[in-house]
Motif scaffolding. Structure first.
Motif, PDB file in Angstrom:
ATOM      1  N   UNK B  11       0.986  -1.298  -0.120  1.00  0.00           N
ATOM      2  CA  UNK B  11       0.330   0.529  -0.243  1.00  0.00           C
ATOM      3  C   UNK B  11       0.587   1.182  -0.336  1.00  0.00           C
ATOM      4  N   UNK B  15      -0.701   2.386  -2.956  1.00  0.00           N
ATOM      5  CA  UNK B  15      -2.340   2.808  -3.097  1.00  0.00           C
ATOM      6  C   UNK B  15      -2.406   4.744  -3.681  1.00  0.00           C
ATOM      7  N   UNK B  53     -17.590  14.122  -9.891  1.00  0.00           N
ATOM      8  CA  UNK B  53     -16.220  14.289  -8.542  1.00  0.00           C
ATOM      9  C   UNK B  53     -15.094  14.775 -10.100  1.00  0.00           C
ATOM     10  N   UNK B  66      -3.882  14.091  -4.552  1.00  0.00           N
ATOM     11  CA  UNK B  66      -5.256  13.392  -4.447  1.00  0.00           C
ATOM     12  C   UNK B  66      -4.188  12.462  -4.477  1.00  0.00           C
ATOM     13  N   UNK B  69      -3.573  11.610  -0.627  1.00  0.00           N
ATOM     14  CA  UNK B  69      -4.680  11.470   0.430  1.00  0.00           C
ATOM     15  C   UNK B  69      -4.705   9.782   0.536  1.00  0.00           C
ATOM     16  N   UNK B  70      -4.903   9.317  -0.919  1.00  0.00           N
ATOM     17  CA  UNK B  70      -5.461   7.959  -1.017  1.00  0.00           C
ATOM     18  C   UNK B  70      -4.607   7.322   0.136  1.00  0.00           C
ATOM     19  N   UNK B  73      -5.040   7.589   3.859  1.00  0.00           N
ATOM     20  CA  UNK B  73      -6.227   7.094   4.035  1.00  0.00           C
ATOM     21  C   UNK B  73      -6.101   4.996   4.199  1.00  0.00           C
ATOM     22  N   UNK B  74      -5.431   4.379   3.143  1.00  0.00           N
ATOM     23  CA  UNK B  74      -5.039   3.078   2.823  1.00  0.00           C
ATOM     24  C   UNK B  74      -4.628   2.620   3.817  1.00  0.00           C
ATOM     25  N   UNK B  78      -8.632   4.054   6.290  1.00  0.00           N
ATOM     26  CA  UNK B  78      -9.866   5.861   6.843  1.00  0.00           C
ATOM     27  C   UNK B  78     -10.360   5.100   4.897  1.00  0.00           C
ATOM     28  N   UNK B  79     -11.462   6.106   5.499  1.00  0.00           N
ATOM     29  CA  UNK B  79     -12.071   6.067   4.534  1.00  0.00           C
ATOM     30  C   UNK B  79     -11.510   6.880   3.043  1.00  0.00           C
ATOM     31  N   UNK B  80     -11.510   7.816   3.929  1.00  0.00           N
ATOM     32  CA  UNK B  80     -10.988   9.129   2.907  1.00  0.00           C
ATOM     33  C   UNK B  80      -9.967   9.884   3.553  1.00  0.00           C
ATOM     34  N   UNK B  81      -9.252  11.351   2.882  1.00  0.00           N
ATOM     35  CA  UNK B  81      -8.116  11.615   3.571  1.00  0.00           C
ATOM     36  C   UNK B  81      -8.512  13.258   2.997  1.00  0.00           C
ATOM     37  N   UNK B 259     -17.553   8.587   3.808  1.00  0.00           N
ATOM     38  CA  UNK B 259     -16.570   9.866   3.444  1.00  0.00           C
ATOM     39  C   UNK B 259     -17.318  11.503   3.801  1.00  0.00           C
ATOM     40  N   UNK B 263     -14.762  15.685   3.432  1.00  0.00           N
ATOM     41  CA  UNK B 263     -15.003  16.191   2.676  1.00  0.00           C
ATOM     42  C   UNK B 263     -16.008  17.073   3.307  1.00  0.00           C
ATOM     43  N   UNK B 266     -12.817  19.422   3.751  1.00  0.00           N
ATOM     44  CA  UNK B 266     -12.041  20.290   2.029  1.00  0.00           C
ATOM     45  C   UNK B 266     -13.272  20.992   1.440  1.00  0.00           C
TER      46      UNK B 266
END
Lengths: 175, 426
Positions: B11, B15, B53, B66, B69-70, B73-74, B78-81, B259, B263, B266
């Motif tokens: 990851x 990721x 998106x 981005x 962030x992913x 999060x991975x 988590x689900x998002x960052x 998420x 969001x 952001x």
């Protein structure tokens, strides 16, 4: 089948297989999630039929609105249910009376009805519950990462621009 | 990839980082641009209304950012960052999303001095009030909760003392009160500890430290655990659960589900407050993150050897490093960060304040500066620098008394680190 988690391959096959989608509970209110999803699926090239008895005959995103599943004039590949879990079962049962029977019944985030799902699966229909097709499409295409989302997808294959030719639009890569 | 769950090191490298869709570039490109062209007026309208998106403006999102962030999060599960300009700005955006004037946040006293300052002073001007609790007395968190409490804030491994917090116990307090548990995971990094697995709802980190790892780029991150019900109590978190006037009535939690917090941070926090990370910094931090596991383990191995050496030295009165057997946090370390206790810890010099100042003045290999989590070994005397704004009582509570020296042990040859400390302490 187990509906707590889904393999990415199962979701990918569904989103590749279906072309026509009926959205039960589509809204014309541009701030509602059902409007977001209707708009997104149209933009990704799906033929979308919005369903909303109160708006029958009018349009959402330029698509004619129907009152019920049986009013839709074409074969429906996928029924996407934007109604709460308690009433979701009645829409599943209506979908199972259609000829041809839809390939997929999809219930949105927070919507889940295991007994109805079992009836659908017994009829050979693939079922997804408590998920959003916009989110799942975004995870598989790579767009989900644009908003910082964790897609769970690891790949050394290039992301694919969507066939529409739009600059900021990714498509699902056939694998 | 097959449906096998990828491991942490996979990851860290892959990721979020698929080859670039436009060019096939394998490394993540630096998208050094302020803005992005819309396909047409409808596309622009959809982006501004959150219906599609896509990228608008680098103050809100950027493709290089981005990927970062992913990836985080991975790694954190988590689900998002959301990445930000610094760890401090990440904290600001978190509080902005959760708190209204008059609300309260319960914070562990054992925090980075800069965070103590922010909560004690700057955040008060927004009407956000801090109530302090103590990780050595879990009941102090429970007692601090009031109807105005909007969150609990702790560090997994606390700076500067290297204290390891009993996250499970504090998560239980947060869950009972139905407030999110925010964990600053900067000193551990997800390689050593994953707070979401211990009940954290939000993870915040300074990317400037171990994730970037090379002391060259500022950055911060907010990770959404995706595991908190923002709509349970009506009116508790209005920015998440009420229709938002600046987005024509969109309700974040209803629309973005698990998420929604990322969001909200952001599109309401970063959009309006503005502390965006630069694409170049995001790239530098991404490059660092690919070797996170290798570096972090070496940091821990070196730190343990330095701590063992210090604990036997007659000039040293005490060493606070949770990986040392007998340390008061050793059991917590084995539970929450079993691969190691990190690179940052403190020790006391028998010579007090003057010995501390003398040591940091004489180092030749170690760098005397106010950072941690660099490849280089770093040293500082908190009482005269990072923590100098605190009262004597706060200094003691924060583990930064006058005799205290803080180390961030780097990944050089450990014999050279020890030799430099030995000569500097003379």
């Amino acid at each position: 089948m187990n509906h707590d988690t889904y393999d990415a391959a199962y979701i990918r096959k569904i989103l590749e297989d279906v072309r026509t989608i009926a959205i039960v509970g589509a809204s014309s209110n541009e701030a509602r999630p059902s409007f977001f999803v209707t708009k997104y699926l149209i933009d990704k090239g799906y033929k979308v039929f919005p369903l909303n008895p109160g708006m029958a005959g009018r349009e959402i995103c330029g698509r004619k609105v129907y009152a019920s599943l049986s009013d839709v004039p074409e074969a429906i590949d996928m029924v996407d249910i934007f109604r709460n879990s308690a009433v979701a079962a009645s829409f599943v049962d209506q979908a199972l009376t259609l000829q041809p029977v839809p390939k997929v019944i999809w219930m949105q985030l927070t919507v889940r009805h295991d007994e109805a799902a079992e009836r659908a699966e017994a009829a050979g229909v693939r079922v997804v519950m408590n998920r959003c097709p916009k989110i799942e499409y975004g995870k598989l295409s790579g767009e989900w990462g644009w908003v910082g989302g964790n897609s769970g997808v690891i790949s050394s294959k290039k992301q694919s621009l969507h066939g529409s030719g739009k600059m900021q639009s990714l498509g699902i890569v056939k694998q | 990839m097959s449906d096998q769950q990828p491991g942490f090191d996979t990851l860290a490298i892959h990721a979020g980082a698929k080859p670039d869709p436009a060019t096939g570039a394998r490394a993540t490109p630096i998208y050094q641009t302020t803005s992005f062209v819309f396909d047409d007026a409808q596309h622009a309208a959809d982006l501004f209304a959150l219906r599609a998106f896509g990228n608008i403006y680098t103050r809100i999102m950027n493709p290089t950012q981005a990927v970062l962030e992913e990836k985080v999060a991975a790694l954190e599960g988590g689900t998002a960052a959301l990445a930000t300009a610094s760890g401090h700005s990440a904290q600001l955006i978190i509080c902005h999303s959760l708190m209204m004037p008059g609300d309260e946040i319960v914070c562990a006293r054992q925090l980075y001095g800069g965070s103590i300052n922010a909560f004690n002073h700057s955040f008060k001007s927004f009407g956000w009030n801090v109530v302090w609790a103590d990780i050595d007395d879990i009941s102090s968190f429970e007692k601090a909760i009031t109807p105005k409490t909007k969150a609990i804030f702790i560090e997994s491994i606390a700076n500067p003392g290297g204290r390891v917090t009993d996250m499970d116990a504090i998560a239980a307090v947060a869950k009972k009160a139905h407030v999110p548990l925010i964990v600053d995971n900067t000193l551990a990094s997800p390689y050593l500890c994953r707070p979401i697995e211990h009940g954290a709802n939000i993870v915040v980190e300074s990317l400037t430290k171990f994730l970037g790892g090379h002391g060259n780029s500022m950055g911060g991150i907010i990770v959404d655990g995706g595991n908190f019900d923002w709509g349970k109590n009506k009116g508790q978190f209005p920015m998440l659960s009420e229709p938002n006037a600046s987005y024509n009535g969109v309700t974040m939690y209803e629309t973005f589900g698990n998420i929604a917090f990322a969001i909200t941070c952001r599109v309401l926090g970063l959009r309006d407050l503005g502390p965006a990370i630069s694409p170049f910094n995001a790239f530098q931090i991404l490059t660092g993150m690919e070797t996170l596991s290798l570096r972090m383990q070496r940091h821990c191995d070196n730190a343990l050897k330095v701590a063992e050496w210090l604990s036997k030295d007659p000039r040293v009165s005490w060493v606070s490093y949770a990986a040392l057997p007998g340390d008061k946090d050793h059991d917590n370390q084995k539970k929450y960060a079993p691969k190691g206790a990190g690179a940052v810890f403190t020790f006391g010099l028998k010579g007090g304040y003057n010995a501390g100042v003398g040591t940091v003045s004489k180092v030749e290999l170690l760098s005397h500066l106010a950072n941690v989590g660099d490849t280089r070994s770093l040293i500082i005397h908190p009482a005269s620098t990072t923590h100098s704004q605190l009262t004597p009582e706060q200094l003691e509570k924060a583990g930064a008394g006058p005799d205290v020296v803080r180390l961030s042990v780097g990944i050089e040859d450990v014999a050279d680190i020890i030799a430099d400390l030995d000569q500097a302490m003379s």
